[in-house]
Design an enzyme around this catalytic site. Sequence first.
Site, PDB file in Angstrom:
ATOM      1  N   HIS A  48       0.815  -1.223   0.000  1.00 39.42           N
ATOM      2  CA  HIS A  48       0.000   0.000   0.000  1.00 39.42           C
ATOM      3  C   HIS A  48       0.848   1.272   0.000  1.00 39.42           C
ATOM      4  O   HIS A  48       0.738   2.075  -0.938  1.00 39.42           O
ATOM      5  CB  HIS A  48      -0.998  -0.048   1.168  1.00 39.42           C
ATOM      6  CG  HIS A  48      -1.634   1.267   1.482  1.00 39.42           C
ATOM      7  ND1 HIS A  48      -2.516   1.880   0.615  1.00 39.42           N
ATOM      8  CD2 HIS A  48      -1.526   2.093   2.554  1.00 39.42           C
ATOM      9  CE1 HIS A  48      -2.908   3.030   1.148  1.00 39.42           C
ATOM     10  NE2 HIS A  48      -2.329   3.191   2.321  1.00 39.42           N
ATOM     11  N   HIS A  72       3.845   6.928   5.334  1.00 39.26           N
ATOM     12  CA  HIS A  72       2.650   7.621   5.824  1.00 39.26           C
ATOM     13  C   HIS A  72       1.831   6.832   6.846  1.00 39.26           C
ATOM     14  O   HIS A  72       1.134   7.419   7.647  1.00 39.26           O
ATOM     15  CB  HIS A  72       1.758   8.093   4.671  1.00 39.26           C
ATOM     16  CG  HIS A  72       0.863   7.035   4.101  1.00 39.26           C
ATOM     17  ND1 HIS A  72       1.247   6.186   3.098  1.00 39.26           N
ATOM     18  CD2 HIS A  72      -0.407   6.685   4.417  1.00 39.26           C
ATOM     19  CE1 HIS A  72       0.254   5.358   2.809  1.00 39.26           C
ATOM     20  NE2 HIS A  72      -0.764   5.633   3.591  1.00 39.26           N
ATOM     21  N   GLU A  76       0.993   5.593  12.597  1.00 40.99           N
ATOM     22  CA  GLU A  76      -0.350   5.212  13.029  1.00 40.99           C
ATOM     23  C   GLU A  76      -0.479   3.699  13.226  1.00 40.99           C
ATOM     24  O   GLU A  76      -1.098   3.254  14.174  1.00 40.99           O
ATOM     25  CB  GLU A  76      -1.366   5.708  11.984  1.00 40.99           C
ATOM     26  CG  GLU A  76      -2.814   5.557  12.390  1.00 40.99           C
ATOM     27  CD  GLU A  76      -3.236   6.478  13.537  1.00 40.99           C
ATOM     28  OE1 GLU A  76      -2.384   7.241  14.038  1.00 40.99           O
ATOM     29  OE2 GLU A  76      -4.403   6.409  13.937  1.00 40.99           O
ATOM     30  N   ASP A  77       0.141   2.928  12.342  1.00 40.97           N
ATOM     31  CA  ASP A  77      -0.163   1.492  12.308  1.00 40.97           C
ATOM     32  C   ASP A  77       0.971   0.561  12.726  1.00 40.97           C
ATOM     33  O   ASP A  77       0.794  -0.646  12.718  1.00 40.97           O
ATOM     34  CB  ASP A  77      -0.601   1.089  10.889  1.00 40.97           C
ATOM     35  CG  ASP A  77      -1.920   1.740  10.503  1.00 40.97           C
ATOM     36  OD1 ASP A  77      -2.641   2.171  11.414  1.00 40.97           O
ATOM     37  OD2 ASP A  77      -2.209   1.823   9.298  1.00 40.97           O
ATOM     38  N   ASP A 139      -3.181   8.446  -0.950  1.00 40.63           N
ATOM     39  CA  ASP A 139      -3.542   7.360  -0.031  1.00 40.63           C
ATOM     40  C   ASP A 139      -5.000   6.962  -0.281  1.00 40.63           C
ATOM     41  O   ASP A 139      -5.335   5.784  -0.417  1.00 40.63           O
ATOM     42  CB  ASP A 139      -3.342   7.887   1.405  1.00 40.63           C
ATOM     43  CG  ASP A 139      -3.799   6.909   2.474  1.00 40.63           C
ATOM     44  OD1 ASP A 139      -3.461   5.720   2.366  1.00 40.63           O
ATOM     45  OD2 ASP A 139      -4.488   7.347   3.413  1.00 40.63           O
ATOM     46  N   ASP A 260     -22.464  13.241 -26.618  1.00 45.84           N
ATOM     47  CA  ASP A 260     -21.001  13.329 -26.516  1.00 45.84           C
ATOM     48  C   ASP A 260     -20.454  12.590 -25.301  1.00 45.84           C
ATOM     49  O   ASP A 260     -20.215  13.154 -24.256  1.00 45.84           O
ATOM     50  CB  ASP A 260     -20.516  14.783 -26.538  1.00 45.84           C
ATOM     51  CG  ASP A 260     -21.293  15.653 -25.562  1.00 45.84           C
ATOM     52  OD1 ASP A 260     -22.357  15.199 -25.099  1.00 45.84           O
ATOM     53  OD2 ASP A 260     -20.841  16.761 -25.262  1.00 45.84           O
TER      54      ASP A 260
HETATM   55 MN    MN Z   1      -2.607   4.617   4.011  1.00 46.25          MN
END
Ligand code: MN
Length: 716
Positions: A48, A72, A76-77, A139, A260
């Site tokens: 990712h 990024h 957080e993870d 993201d 169109d």
């Molecule tokens: Mn992400």
Amino acid sequence: MNRQADLLERVREYDADVDEGLLARAYDFSLKAHGAQRRESGDPYFSHPLEVAGIITDMKLDAATVVTALLHDTVEDTLATLDQIDKEFGAEIARLVDGVTKLSRLEIPEESSPQAENFRKLLLAMSNDLRVLLVKLADRLHNMRTLHFVSKPDKRRRIARETMEIYAPLAERIGMQDMKEELEDLAFLELNPEARRSVTARLDFLREQGSDLVERISSELQETLKTGGLGAWVSGREKRPYSIWRKMERKNISFEQLSDVMAFRVVVDTVADCYEALGLMHGSYSMVPGRFKDYVSTPKRNRYRSVHTTLIGPERQRIEVQIRTREMHEVAELGVAAHWQYKQNQVNAEGEYRWIRELLEILDHASNPEEFFEHTKLEMFQDQVFCFTPRGDLYALPRGATAVDFAYAVHTEVGDTTVGAKINGRIAPLRTVLENGDQVEIIRSKAQTPQPTWEEFVVTGKARSAIRRFVRNQERAQYSELGRAILESVFRQEGRTFSEKALGNAVKVFAAKAVEDLYARVGEGLVSARQVIDAAFPGEKPSRRRRLRALTGAFSRSKTRKGGDKSIPIRGLIPGMAVHLAACCHPLPGDRIVGIVTEGKGVTVHTIDCESLENFASAPERWLDVSWDVGPDSPSIQVGRIDVVLTNEPGSLSALTSVIAKNMGNISNLKITNRTPDFFEFLVDVEVGDAKHLSNIVAALRADPMMQTVTRVRGV
Ligand code: MN
């Protein structure tokens, strides 16, 4: 590793001097940090951030942004910390990663609501570096591309709705047309799959009817231009299903009427070539009237430039053609990101805020009034702060707003009953200035009323006017109560029976609206009790007793105090309203006191021996008998002031404070007024219950050998 080499190669294509080592370290750092984590698709999680970094290279952004994309999700993870990133990659990248992390933590409401607008503004306000926003969009784009792997339908819909309401309009506003269209179409697929299927089925059908139609038209257009002597790059595409669907919705037409569905781009070298290409097109095919737009001479406010026209083109197909230069094309594809590329080689004298200024400049010139920034000027935007209720409702407040402003923004009643606030879960003073993204919980009590002191720190008109309205009403009620008490007292002194009826004439004479209005004027000191009595009983001479009293002045008044029933009780004091305690003598409950009526201010209470009373000796009509009315519901804490001269030796100050504490006094202020080698002189403000309490403290201090002199401060 192959993928690492790919990424490096993609950056090198537009930045030959890229710091390879930096990219390699970021790649390894992210790969290790995410370790064995997996996506719902079953792919290693690291795929990712790597894909997000790839999208960033499509925008041709600098190495710091590519690194930020790789990192990024680490804070957080994973176990990685911002400190680590700061140490390994420096402050700039740490700041960017922190920015993306903060955006990711924002909870956006699930319901579609008018708050979407506020959220878009919040995202912008928090992206004080535009690269933060670009990484966040990249993201989101990758998460949308892989949305079908998410197993929970609720979650898929929430993400799709957020994308449709928040992120796609944001991408459009900063000029990233392609990003906007792809995000919308991916969200459309989740939110209205049936509608999208009907559009794609129709497109498939048309494609079968005339196979390679787009190719054939493209090459014929190219041929037409070449014959006219103009070299151009022509590309064509079907419009995206969501764009087609929107057009059908907007114009209320069926698919058959919608002709169109194909758009063609003609990219040429110079601006002059744009118009030449236009002339060649209009010379060879019929143009559809009313569809010609010249955004080259008049660019869109997000800096988009192109000439648009609609033709009955090759094979009698109705097609839209966009003509532009290469540079215009880059801007159309990449928006702000492209704009940055052209400027990045210029000397960066403006520092790190250049980014946000450029963005704001673009936003400020947003042309479409029903979109994004209606009525919102640049200054307003910078002057705003966005905060949440615990339920997730968002409020936009002016910068500098406090918890009290927030409470009033939610509802006047919430503001009026505010007693405290929790900011991000912690109790905070009501005067705390709020910051972007703060969650504010207002603690309320039915017994609370707006505090006059709030006016010192609120910044919103709503809060200020609510507080003022309340204070004014309170003040009026207090003046009115005080005025009635004054009149009752004077009536008694004159041996008259007090009644509202007796005042009927005075109400007329002073053109008061009601008797309360007359009381309030007496209480405020605008009309004297004497004037009221003269108006109430016209033609009667002032009583002998009154004349006597006027002559005897202050001294005799202090004697009359003993008739306690004649004095006016002071109670329910709201400082700064109808009754004030004099700053010169600091009267305390238990002190003998006297009131002085001051025009427009009500009554000031002095101790009976205050020196400043001499100033009023010649105005006996302003003197009032007042007495303390200390009951269980009266304020129990008063501040008394004492002057202390201490021996200058170790431990003397601590002796002072501990004697006061032992006697249950609380020091609220302490000031050194004089300092010599031998002695220190202090002014000490002590919170006490009443005058007796203060005398006890003074006596206890005098008993201490370190204290040279201790006196209660009275007079100026
Ligand atoms: Mn992400």
